[in-house]
Design a protein around this motif. Structure first.
Motif, short mmCIF file in Angstrom:
data_model
loop_
_atom_site.label_atom_id
_atom_site.label_comp_id
_atom_site.label_asym_id
_atom_site.label_seq_id
_atom_site.Cartn_x
_atom_site.Cartn_y
_atom_site.Cartn_z
N ARG A 48 7.16 -9.24 -1.93
CA ARG A 48 6.71 -7.85 -2.08
C ARG A 48 5.45 -7.80 -2.93
NH1 ARG A 48 6.56 -7.75 -7.76
NH2 ARG A 48 8.61 -7.95 -8.71
N PHE A 49 4.72 -6.71 -2.76
CA PHE A 49 3.59 -6.39 -3.61
C PHE A 49 3.88 -5.02 -4.18
CE2 PHE A 49 -0.86 -4.59 -3.91
CZ PHE A 49 -1.21 -5.29 -5.07
N ALA A 50 3.73 -4.87 -5.51
CA ALA A 50 4.18 -3.63 -6.16
C ALA A 50 3.11 -3.10 -7.12
CB ALA A 50 5.49 -3.90 -6.90
N PRO A 51 2.06 -2.50 -6.59
CA PRO A 51 1.00 -1.96 -7.46
C PRO A 51 1.40 -0.67 -8.14
CG PRO A 51 0.54 -1.42 -5.18
CD PRO A 51 1.77 -2.28 -5.17
N THR A 52 0.81 -0.43 -9.30
CA THR A 52 0.96 0.84 -10.00
C THR A 52 -0.19 1.76 -9.57
OG1 THR A 52 1.96 -0.23 -11.91
CG2 THR A 52 1.02 1.95 -12.26
N PRO A 53 0.09 2.96 -9.09
CA PRO A 53 -0.97 3.84 -8.57
C PRO A 53 -1.69 4.61 -9.67
CG PRO A 53 1.15 4.90 -8.28
CD PRO A 53 1.43 3.53 -8.86
N LEU B 218 -7.25 0.05 -5.73
CA LEU B 218 -7.28 -1.39 -5.90
C LEU B 218 -8.66 -1.85 -6.36
CD1 LEU B 218 -5.37 -2.99 -2.87
CD2 LEU B 218 -4.51 -2.52 -5.16
N HIS B 219 -8.68 -2.82 -7.29
CA HIS B 219 -9.93 -3.49 -7.67
C HIS B 219 -9.78 -4.96 -7.29
CE1 HIS B 219 -7.69 -5.06 -11.11
NE2 HIS B 219 -7.32 -3.81 -11.39
N LEU B 220 -10.78 -5.77 -7.59
CA LEU B 220 -10.74 -7.17 -7.17
C LEU B 220 -9.54 -7.92 -7.72
CD1 LEU B 220 -14.50 -8.23 -7.33
CD2 LEU B 220 -13.03 -8.24 -5.31
N GLY B 221 -9.14 -7.61 -8.95
CA GLY B 221 -7.99 -8.29 -9.53
C GLY B 221 -6.70 -7.98 -8.81
N SER B 222 -6.49 -6.70 -8.52
CA SER B 222 -5.26 -6.33 -7.82
C SER B 222 -5.30 -6.76 -6.36
CB SER B 222 -5.00 -4.83 -7.95
OG SER B 222 -6.14 -4.07 -7.65
N LEU B 223 -6.49 -6.79 -5.76
CA LEU B 223 -6.60 -7.29 -4.39
C LEU B 223 -6.28 -8.78 -4.34
CD1 LEU B 223 -7.30 -6.85 -1.41
CD2 LEU B 223 -9.71 -7.29 -1.99
N LEU B 224 -6.74 -9.53 -5.32
CA LEU B 224 -6.40 -10.95 -5.38
C LEU B 224 -4.89 -11.14 -5.46
CD1 LEU B 224 -8.16 -13.80 -7.25
CD2 LEU B 224 -5.72 -13.45 -7.66
N ASP C 143 -2.42 6.58 -1.68
CA ASP C 143 -3.05 6.55 -0.36
C ASP C 143 -4.25 5.61 -0.34
OD1 ASP C 143 -1.21 8.34 0.63
OD2 ASP C 143 -2.49 10.10 0.33
N ALA C 144 -5.01 5.59 -1.42
CA ALA C 144 -6.17 4.69 -1.50
C ALA C 144 -5.73 3.24 -1.46
CB ALA C 144 -6.96 4.98 -2.78
N ILE C 145 -4.63 2.91 -2.12
CA ILE C 145 -4.10 1.55 -2.12
C ILE C 145 -3.69 1.14 -0.71
CG2 ILE C 145 -2.15 0.12 -2.87
CD1 ILE C 145 -2.33 1.63 -5.58
N LEU C 146 -2.99 2.02 0.00
CA LEU C 146 -2.57 1.72 1.36
C LEU C 146 -3.77 1.47 2.26
CD1 LEU C 146 0.16 2.67 0.22
CD2 LEU C 146 0.52 3.95 2.33
N ARG C 147 -4.80 2.31 2.12
CA ARG C 147 -6.00 2.13 2.96
C ARG C 147 -6.69 0.81 2.65
NH1 ARG C 147 -6.68 7.65 1.70
NH2 ARG C 147 -8.20 7.12 0.06
N ALA D 258 -12.58 -1.16 -14.08
CA ALA D 258 -12.79 -2.05 -12.93
C ALA D 258 -13.15 -1.23 -11.69
CB ALA D 258 -11.54 -2.88 -12.68
N ALA D 259 -14.16 -1.66 -10.97
CA ALA D 259 -14.62 -0.93 -9.79
C ALA D 259 -13.66 -1.12 -8.63
CB ALA D 259 -16.01 -1.42 -9.39
N PRO D 260 -13.41 -0.08 -7.84
CA PRO D 260 -12.52 -0.22 -6.68
C PRO D 260 -13.15 -1.05 -5.58
CG PRO D 260 -13.52 1.96 -6.71
CD PRO D 260 -13.91 1.30 -8.00
#
Length: 306
Positions: A7-12, A16-22, A56-60, A240-242
């Motif tokens: 699973r991936f479980a981001p906090t909204p 997402l930035h580069l760190g969370s995308l990694l 929604d931004a994370i899902l996109r 951090a930039a998205p």
């Protein structure tokens, strides 16, 4: 389909930035590399931290980087009853106790561990303070823990040095990260937790909860995190930039290079006709946790050039 469930479980709290995308890429590769399922959970239990539109931004962002998930998206904000039932079970079995200590009172003891103040056990036999509200803490009965991390190898923990008895429900009624993560991972049937090394200290706390709930803990893989120039973990709270969908191919290529995926053809990295699908298919053919770097990944290694 294998028995692997990740699973991936981001906090909204932001996009997402580069760190969370990694983090998402490593988790996705590990699941898909073992023909497993990969779920998406939005960790929005801490409502004051939730930013409007962030989910929604994370899902996109995940979608445009080719990171598809299995099943419906889960939201922690909708699972309060499950957390309450788990807390009641733990309390009834004697694993939890009421604590009226404020953070200032714990800090005043002067006992500082690896991750902050060490709880001195003040309320273990009954709260000595008079307060209208109280937190719930897990009674730590096992101090030392060990795991075989799939990337780091053997890791040992001293739970007392990490803080001792820890909060599972705050005084304001909000359930804490350690409990909700365990309850939700059990509900999903998660077999493998893949996350940043900054969360390594959560392992013994969560293993203690699995033990108290009489459940088998998952396997763990902790990967390096992206750090900024000041050596702090790259985070939304630090500006951090998205990530941008129009830069998906070069961003994904830089992340794959940073996590040790070899032999990336220039035609796949954005200078030619590469696509995120091509990049991820190549990464899956070469994925192995042993290729992950040992040190944190500096943002300089992920900057766009040209």
């Amino acid at each position: 389909m294998s028995a692997y469930v990740g699973r991936f479980a981001p906090t909204p709290s932001g996009p997402l930035h580069l760190g969370s995308l990694l983090a998402a890429v490593v988790s996705w590769l590990d699941a898909r590399g073992q023909q497993g399922r990969w779920h998406l959970r939005i960790d929005d239990i801490d409502r004051p931290r939730v930013a409007a539109g962030a989910s929604d931004a994370i899902l996109r962002a995940l979608d445009c980087h080719g990171l598809g998930w299995d099943g419906p998206v889960r939201y922690q904000s909708r699972r309060g009853q499950a957390y309450q039932e788990a807390a009641e079970r733990l309390y009834g079995a004697g694993h939890l106790f009421a604590c009226t200590c404020s953070r200032q009172q714990v800090l005043a003891t002067g006992r500082i561990g690896w991750e902050g103040p060490v709880y001195p056990g003040t309320c273990r036999t009954g709260p000595p303070h008079s307060r209208d509200t109280h937190a719930l803490r897990l009674r730590v009965r096992q101090r030392y823990w060990e795991i075989e991390d799939r990337a780091l190898g053997p890791v040992a923990f001293d739970l007392q040095a990490l803080g001792g008895d820890f909060v599972v429900r705050r005084a304001d009624g909000l359930f804490a990260y350690q409990l909700v993560t365990v309850v939700d991972d059990l509900a999903l049937g998660v077999t493998d937790v893949v996350r940043g090394i900054d969360l390594l200290g959560s392992v013994p706390r969560q293993m203690h909860l699995y033990q108290a709930l009489e459940q088998t803990p998952p396997r763990y893989l902790h990967h390096p995190v992206v750090v900024a120039r000041d050596h702090r973990k790259l985070a939304k709270s630090h500006g951090a930039a998205p990530v941008r969908c129009r830069d998906a191919v070069p961003a994904l290529a830089r992340i794959l290079t940073a996590i040790g995926v070899p032999d990336l053809d220039p035609e796949m990295t954005g200078s030619g006709s590469g696509t995120v699908t091509m990049l991820l298919e190549h990464a899956l053919r070469h994925w192995h946790p042993a290729r992950l770097p040992v040190d944190p990944i500096a943002t300089a290694a992920l900057q766009h050039r040209g």
